[in-house]
Scaffold this active site. Structure first.
Site, PDB file in Angstrom:
ATOM      1  N   CYS A 293     -48.910 -54.834 -10.803  1.00 39.98           N
ATOM      2  CA  CYS A 293     -49.969 -53.727 -10.917  1.00 39.98           C
ATOM      3  C   CYS A 293     -50.690 -54.219 -12.273  1.00 39.98           C
ATOM      4  CB  CYS A 293     -49.537 -52.296 -11.203  1.00 39.98           C
ATOM      5  SG  CYS A 293     -48.808 -51.803 -12.502  1.00 39.98           S
TER       6      CYS A 293
ATOM      7  N   CYS B 221     -49.064 -53.698 -15.626  1.00 40.81           N
ATOM      8  CA  CYS B 221     -48.268 -54.629 -15.816  1.00 40.81           C
ATOM      9  C   CYS B 221     -48.872 -56.089 -16.362  1.00 40.81           C
ATOM     10  CB  CYS B 221     -47.053 -54.716 -14.749  1.00 40.81           C
ATOM     11  SG  CYS B 221     -46.066 -53.405 -14.489  1.00 40.81           S
TER      12      CYS B 221
ATOM     13  N   GLU C 210     -41.720 -54.460 -14.273  1.00 46.13           N
ATOM     14  CA  GLU C 210     -42.120 -55.482 -15.204  1.00 46.13           C
ATOM     15  C   GLU C 210     -42.075 -55.126 -16.544  1.00 46.13           C
ATOM     16  OE1 GLU C 210     -44.533 -56.191 -11.266  1.00 46.13           O
ATOM     17  OE2 GLU C 210     -43.344 -54.406 -12.184  1.00 46.13           O
TER      18      GLU C 210
ATOM     19  N   ASN D  95     -37.952 -50.850 -11.532  1.00 48.50           N
ATOM     20  CA  ASN D  95     -38.958 -49.497 -11.648  1.00 48.50           C
ATOM     21  C   ASN D  95     -38.193 -48.391 -11.670  1.00 48.50           C
ATOM     22  OD1 ASN D  95     -38.356 -50.345  -8.765  1.00 48.50           O
ATOM     23  ND2 ASN D  95     -39.804 -48.533  -8.259  1.00 48.50           N
TER      24      ASN D  95
ATOM     25  N   GLU E 198     -38.952 -44.296 -11.343  1.00 42.11           N
ATOM     26  CA  GLU E 198     -39.989 -43.096 -10.970  1.00 42.11           C
ATOM     27  C   GLU E 198     -39.367 -41.776 -11.531  1.00 42.11           C
ATOM     28  OE1 GLU E 198     -41.012 -45.040  -6.676  1.00 42.11           O
ATOM     29  OE2 GLU E 198     -39.820 -43.193  -6.504  1.00 42.11           O
TER      30      GLU E 198
ATOM     31  N   CYS F 218     -42.989 -49.386 -14.131  1.00 41.80           N
ATOM     32  CA  CYS F 218     -42.767 -50.410 -13.233  1.00 41.80           C
ATOM     33  C   CYS F 218     -41.652 -51.324 -14.001  1.00 41.80           C
ATOM     34  CB  CYS F 218     -44.021 -51.210 -13.282  1.00 41.80           C
ATOM     35  SG  CYS F 218     -45.385 -50.456 -12.628  1.00 41.80           S
TER      36      CYS F 218
END
Length: 162
Positions: A111, A114, A76, A63, A65, A74
């Site tokens: 999430c 994803c 994934e 991930n 940010e 993310c």
């Protein structure tokens, strides 16, 4: 109008990393290494993903940010989009997602965004993607396909062809 009742059965296995086959152990370790490369200065929530492709290649992501939260990505999706860009034509056989700082038995799923991207790749390759979720205590949840987590995914089949 009467609708038929339908039930959804979720198929998954829980086990410890030491009980998994070597291929799964190696993939989880790659996801854990990827998590260590996460850029998560705000949430401190580091996630790593490792995707095993049909030719044996492993693509990882972590991930990333950003202070403007929606601008991050993310783990994934970092990995999935690399597959789309670098490995066109290869299918994804397995996906390991690791959240090493989560201890105990808690398992963190991907999430919704994803999951939707996973569903798109799964639909395009028309073959299952086994999903392995791992935490820092070595607990795993293994699902035979991404559809375990998103049984009603939105795909190109839902778009009008007019």
């Amino acid at each position: 109008m009467r609708m038929n009742k339908k039930e959804i059965h979720l198929h998954y296995t829980t086990l410890h990393l030491t009980e998994a086959d070597r291929e799964t152990q190696d993939l989880v370790q790659e996801a854990q290494r990827a998590a260590s490369r996460a850029h998560a200065p705000y949430s401190k929530f580091k996630v790593g993903a490792a995707l095993l492709l049909s030719d044996g290649t492993i693509i990882t992501g972590s991930n990333q940010e950003n202070a403007a939260y929606p601008s991050g990505l993310c783990a994934e999706r970092v990995a999935l989009f690399q597959v789309g860009h670098l490995c066109n034509g290869q299918s994804i056989r397995k996906a390991a997602i690791a959240v090493p700082h989560v201890m105990g038995e808690q398992i963190i799923p991907p999430c919704g965004a994803c999951l939707q991207v996973f569903a798109e790749y799964r639909n395009a390759q028309d073959s299952e993607i086994q999903v392995i979720l791992a935490n820092g205590s070595g607990h795993l949840l293994v699902a035979p396909d991404i559809s375990t987590f998103l049984p009603f995914s939105f795909t190109n089949k839902h778009l009008s062809s007019d």
